[in-house]
Design an enzyme around this catalytic site. Sequence first.
Site, mmCIF file in Angstrom:
data_model
loop_
_atom_site.group_PDB
_atom_site.id
_atom_site.type_symbol
_atom_site.label_atom_id
_atom_site.label_comp_id
_atom_site.label_asym_id
_atom_site.label_seq_id
_atom_site.Cartn_x
_atom_site.Cartn_y
_atom_site.Cartn_z
ATOM 1 N N HIS A 153 12.170 -118.019 -49.213
ATOM 2 C CA HIS A 153 12.608 -118.589 -50.495
ATOM 3 C C HIS A 153 13.922 -117.957 -50.941
ATOM 4 O O HIS A 153 14.504 -117.107 -50.266
ATOM 5 C CB HIS A 153 11.526 -118.390 -51.562
ATOM 6 N N CYS A 161 7.446 -111.584 -48.642
ATOM 7 C CA CYS A 161 8.139 -112.788 -48.207
ATOM 8 C C CYS A 161 9.473 -112.436 -47.570
ATOM 9 O O CYS A 161 9.858 -111.282 -47.466
ATOM 10 C CB CYS A 161 8.360 -113.726 -49.396
#
Length: 490
Positions: A153, A161
């Site tokens: 992202h 992440c």
Amino acid sequence: MTHRTLVRALLTSAVLAAGVMLAGCDSDQISLAQNAKANQPVPPKLVAAMTEKDMDMQSPILVRLFKQEAELEIWKQTRSGQFALLKTYPICRWSGDLGPKVREGDRQAPEGFYSINPSQMNPQSAYYLSFNTGYPNAFDKSLGRTGSELMVHGDCSSRGCYAMTDEQIAEIYSLGRESFFGGQKAFQFQAYPFRMTPVNMAKHRNNPNMPFWKMIKEGNDHFEVTKQEPKVDFCEKKYVFDAVKAPDALRDPVFNASAKCPAYVIPAEIASAVREKEQRDDAEMAKLAAKGTPVARLNTGIDGGMNAIFASKIPEGNTGLSEGGDSQALQSMSLARAPGTIPGTVNPPRPNLAVQREEPVVATTSSTTPPASTRVASANASDKSEGFFSSFARKVGIGDATADAGKPAASPSTPAAAVPVKPKVAEAKPQSVVRVAPKVEPKQATKPAPKPQVTNTAAAAPAATPSTQLAGSAPVVQTNSFDTRFSAVK
């Protein structure tokens, strides 16, 4: 260009019409179809690069990612049918340590092979745009590994992440979107601890994750020698690459990650090329170890890494577990332009994570910049509608359209520095790691090549002719047909 714009408008109308037929009038879907972030065009420079490299705009893509180098690569299929490197993106932030994710909350970013279908694309991400990596896959689940909402992202902030800048994820998202329009049903995501070179393998030879890394290196080698997307299966709690049915078999082998491997073979031309590469790499790794190549130190509490180009822009920034972290290297990059906007507040890698309670480092000189808030890379809590790709994929039966939407985000009033963080937990237990080792590696390059790890030898498979497509490859998709642009959702 006018013709392409008209075609895109017609395609969008067709998708909306299909959505209305399936679910009735839905104004939320119309607004999502017009989502400005998710529908940004591929930048002209990338379009020019595709033309130069003989790639179609909607041809299949493949993503490779390396933690230690803090780089994400986009590969794209050329008109020859093989994949070629289109662009390399520096990673703004990744968290955890080198090694696979094991359990929910360990802050680890996943490693391994994953498949990204349209339902995993999230245009409503709290982190600008995102796609779900698909962790845990069948292999992870067979080992009892847990975790959810592991994303690639924007916003340069990570808690398990891989975080890019908003500009970077917009480009990556647009490339994935176009590949789906071109007919690719899912693109492969390969995540590694580092580039799987003999030098890196020698440096990390004492790491307890080495059996797992040798196993996924085999998949890396399949890609390196064929430049094709390797077909991935799982059995006996291990990865299997480019497996096909034996010559005398009546049906394709059925794989189960927790069950015994079925009879299969690897095409002879692939097995031979991979075996030769492995022998060369093992011989070079043995030489480096014999010369006393220093062993990389295990993590002493640093949380993840950051590419040097970004660390050079942040006061007191460092690259953490990524390469290029010395002060001289950062100073030399300080005048280079960053590939995207770094948020006003960002948490660079820091040691002693278990006791860390400092406020985020401010990336600007302004004293009025508000502290960063903790968010989750999923749909906003206040927005209950699904993403455009997710909803349409769910309605026509592709993937789990709810996997990446509808989960609430953390309260925006909670400061990032105040979020309690659990100490790092040791990775997979030794016995679990041993179970996933694909085969015994040769210790000397002069020893005869090991037999294939399958019941039927790969030599039994007929060699492919030059015009035969290699196992695991994705077809070259025609882009001038209306039907092919929607074959991904048939």
